[in-house]
Structures are given as C-alpha cells and as structure tokens.
Design an enzyme around this catalytic site. Structure first.
Site, PDB file in Angstrom:
ATOM      1  N   GLU A 152      51.190 102.136  26.853  1.00  0.00           N
ATOM      2  CA  GLU A 152      49.950 101.654  26.256  1.00  0.00           C
ATOM      3  C   GLU A 152      49.911 102.087  24.793  1.00  0.00           C
ATOM      4  OE1 GLU A 152      45.085 101.914  26.916  1.00  0.00           O
ATOM      5  OE2 GLU A 152      46.401 103.370  27.882  1.00  0.00           O
ATOM      6  N   ASP A 195      40.305  97.481  33.164  1.00  0.00           N
ATOM      7  CA  ASP A 195      40.435  98.848  32.666  1.00  0.00           C
ATOM      8  C   ASP A 195      39.085  99.563  32.738  1.00  0.00           C
ATOM      9  OD1 ASP A 195      41.784 101.068  31.791  1.00  0.00           O
ATOM     10  OD2 ASP A 195      41.969 100.419  29.717  1.00  0.00           O
TER      11      ASP A 195
END
Length: 380
Positions: free
Chosen positions: A215, A321
C-alpha cells in the site's frame, strides 16, 4: 451517462473482504458513545462537522496521517456495549448497501483500555455481528440483496509485539465466525517478517490469513508477505504495478496510457517475476480505490491500478477499507469505477465473484453464494 445507475448498483449483491470495524463507525454513534463515556477529545460536536472532519483529515495524501483518525473511533470503542453496538451497526449498514458476505477486521489489542480482556473483546464483537445478522434475517433491517453473512478477522498491529497472541486468539475462535488473521498499520519500517512466528503458527494450525502489503511501501513488502510469511491474500497490493512494464518502461510512468492499452492489448505488458507469481497463483488483491487516493497510493480513481490489474486478469477484488474515513460504501466504490473508470456490469461481476472465490469461507459455502446469489443477479 452510465447505463448502471446508483440504485441498480446498490441492489446488486456485493462481497467485501477488506473493511475495518473501527473505520466504519457511524459518526452519530461516535458522538453518542463519546458523550456516554465522557470522551472529550472529539474535534467536533455535531454529526455533520464530525463527518467532514474525518473525511478531510483522511484526505491528506499520507497514510500516517490517515491512520491518526482512528484514535477517536478506537477511543470510544473500549467497552463491551460499544463494541456490540458498532459491530451490529456495521452489519446493518453493509446489508443496506447490498453486501451479502463480508469479512470485517479489527485489532483486539486496541480495545483494552477500558479493562476488557482479549477474549471479552472478541465475544462482544461476535455478539454484535450475530445481532445484526438476525435483524436482517428476520426482515427487521433494510437489505436490498435480502441476506448477509459477516465474519470477523482479527488484526495485530505491525508496530506492536502481540501478533503471536492475536494469532492464537484467531485460531481459538475460528469455530465462532472468526475467519482469519491480519496485520495492519504503517508498513514503512515494520516489515511483515517481524511477525514471522505468528504466521508460522497460523500455517501449522491450518488457519487463514491476509497481510496488509504493497500500500504505502513497495515490492519488498509484497515479496516478504508472500514468500516469507505465506500470505493467502494481499491487503491492497496496489504497488504490484511497480513490477509491470509496457514497451520497456514502467507502467507507472503513464498509468492512464497503460490502462487504455491494457483494454485492447493486454499481451503487450511484461510482468516481472513477482507480478507474474501473484497473477499465476491467483493471489487475491484486496483493493480499496477511494482509500488509496486519499493516502496517495493512487493518483485518482480514473488512474487507479485496479483498472490495469483487472484488465491484465489479476485476481482483483473491490473493497471499502474504511467507510467513515473515506465517506464511502461498496456501492459508491462501484459507482466511482463505473462513472470514472468506464466499468460496467461485466467488471463488477468479475470482482465480486473474485472476492467470493477468495473468501475465508469453506469451499461449498463459497460456491453456493456464487451460484445461488451472485450469478443470478449479475447474469439475469
């Protein structure tokens, strides 16, 4: 104008693999819990202002700053009642958005300040999840897709030292709808191999786990997560594009052009050894477009790597998320990709089936949802 409208997208059954419990609390609930508990650190005292603060603070382009917003949600989730409430509301909110299966993750070690033990935290969250499921099943809550199943995933913080303990907790509760284990938190400086003992324990116990990797940090994080730790899925994994080239140049030099080319000529791309391994092994990528734009992992929805990776047939899944911080839902994520990414029903079907194939759920149950719920809705 897209042929898929907002209501049509909302009615489609969805599968969610990457959603944080403390990242999806209702703003009104944060306020009410803060008032009940005497938590005085909130930056705003009304729902509208608080919602705006979370979105603006998260929209900083920095993963570290993004993660700071969780101090307030976690701060009011320190009692069994608060955990039960937030878990129940999570199920109801997902069901109202058309989600039929979800894996919701949280870090038990972050909910001990009020005196709870790890087992008490897990028990409270599980009770809230079951309460929400019952309300949906009994028709007492909105659910356009008509059903929902929510399993919990236990997360250890990668900067802390309790991963072995949390891994053992996940195995202890795997017969009580705890589906697996994860590590989360800032990647840089905290590689997954710091928790190698926990992952070895999980493998020996035949337990499932995913790892936040790729990420905010690059290929090294992904490589360690897969090759050293044995991750079954990658949380985000967006940086795998760093290992893909087009005409000898990194696709990251011009993602927009690469995405356009991939639609017509996917064979023109060269995959490095790691990217090829991820695609060949069908390692699922838990991708979260809005969150990635907020943290600077992607320049925009239009140029998000999910579009390129889907075109190149990586096993891409679509996720939220943190619904509070990103002011999002699964329907919104899908709608953004339809409106700004040119996706249609074909792509939405593919990522949804991908997610169900990749769920930490027994094969026969996954297959039943694909055949009986997803395919009729997308193919009918």
């Amino acid at each position: 104008m897209s042929e898929l409208g907002a209501e049509q997208i909302r009615a489609l059954p969805k599968v969610l693999l990457h959603d944080h419990l403390d990242g999806g609390v209702r703003p009104a609930t944060v306020l009410e819990l803060a008032q009940e508990q005497g938590y005085a650190a909130l930056p705003a005292d009304d729902v509208v202002s608080l919602s705006a603060w979370f979105a603006e603070s998260a929209d900083s382009g920095s993963l570290v700053r993004y993660l700071e917003t969780f101090a307030h949600t976690v701060g009011v989730m320190q009692t069994a009642d608060a955990l039960r409430r937030t878990a129940r509301e999570c199920v109801l909110d997902l069901a109202a958005d058309g989600v039929v299966y979800a894996e919701v993750r949280y870090a038990p070690e972050q909910h001990l300040e009020g005196g709870l033990g790890l087992d008490e935290v897990v028990a409270a969250v599980n009770e809230g999840l079951r309460d929400g499921e019952r309300e949906v099943a009994q028709g007492e809550a909105e659910a356009p897709a008509g059903r929902i199943r929510v399993r919990a995933m236990l997360t250890a913080m990668r900067h802390a030292a309790r991963s072995q303990e949390i891994a053992e907790l996940a195995v202890r509760y795997r017969d009580d709808e705890v589906c697996g284990f994860d590590i989360a938190g800032a990647e840089d400086g905290f590689p997954p191999t710091r928790h190698l003992g926990a992952f070895e324990f999980l493998r020996q116990a035949n337990a499932h786990f995913t790892i936040h990797a790729g990420e905010a940090f690059g290929l090294a994080s992904i490589w360690e997560a897969i090759q050293w730790c044995g991750a079954e899925r990658l949380g985000h994994g967006i940086r795998i594009v760093d290992d893909i080239t087009l005409d000898g140049s990194p696709v990251t030099d011009d993602l927009a052009a690469a995405i356009d080319r991939a639609q017509a000529e996917p064979g023109a791309f060269a995959l490095g050894e790691l990217a090829a391994y991820v695609r060949d092994r069908r390692i699922p990528l838990e991708m979260c477009p809005s969150s990635n734009v907020q943290t600077g992992a992607a320049p925009s929805i239009e140029e998000h790597a999910i579009r390129l990776l889907d075109a190149l047939r990586f096993r891409v899944t679509l996720n939220t998320d943190n619904r509070l911080m990103s002011a999002t839902t699964m329907s919104r994520e899908a709608h953004l990709l339809v409106d700004q990414g040119g996706w249609g029903l074909t792509e939405l079907r593919r990522v949804t089936v991908n997610a169900m194939k990749s769920a930490f759920l027994p094969f026969d149950e996954r297959l039943a949802i694909i055949e009986d719920v997803l395919k009729p809705a997308y193919d009918g």
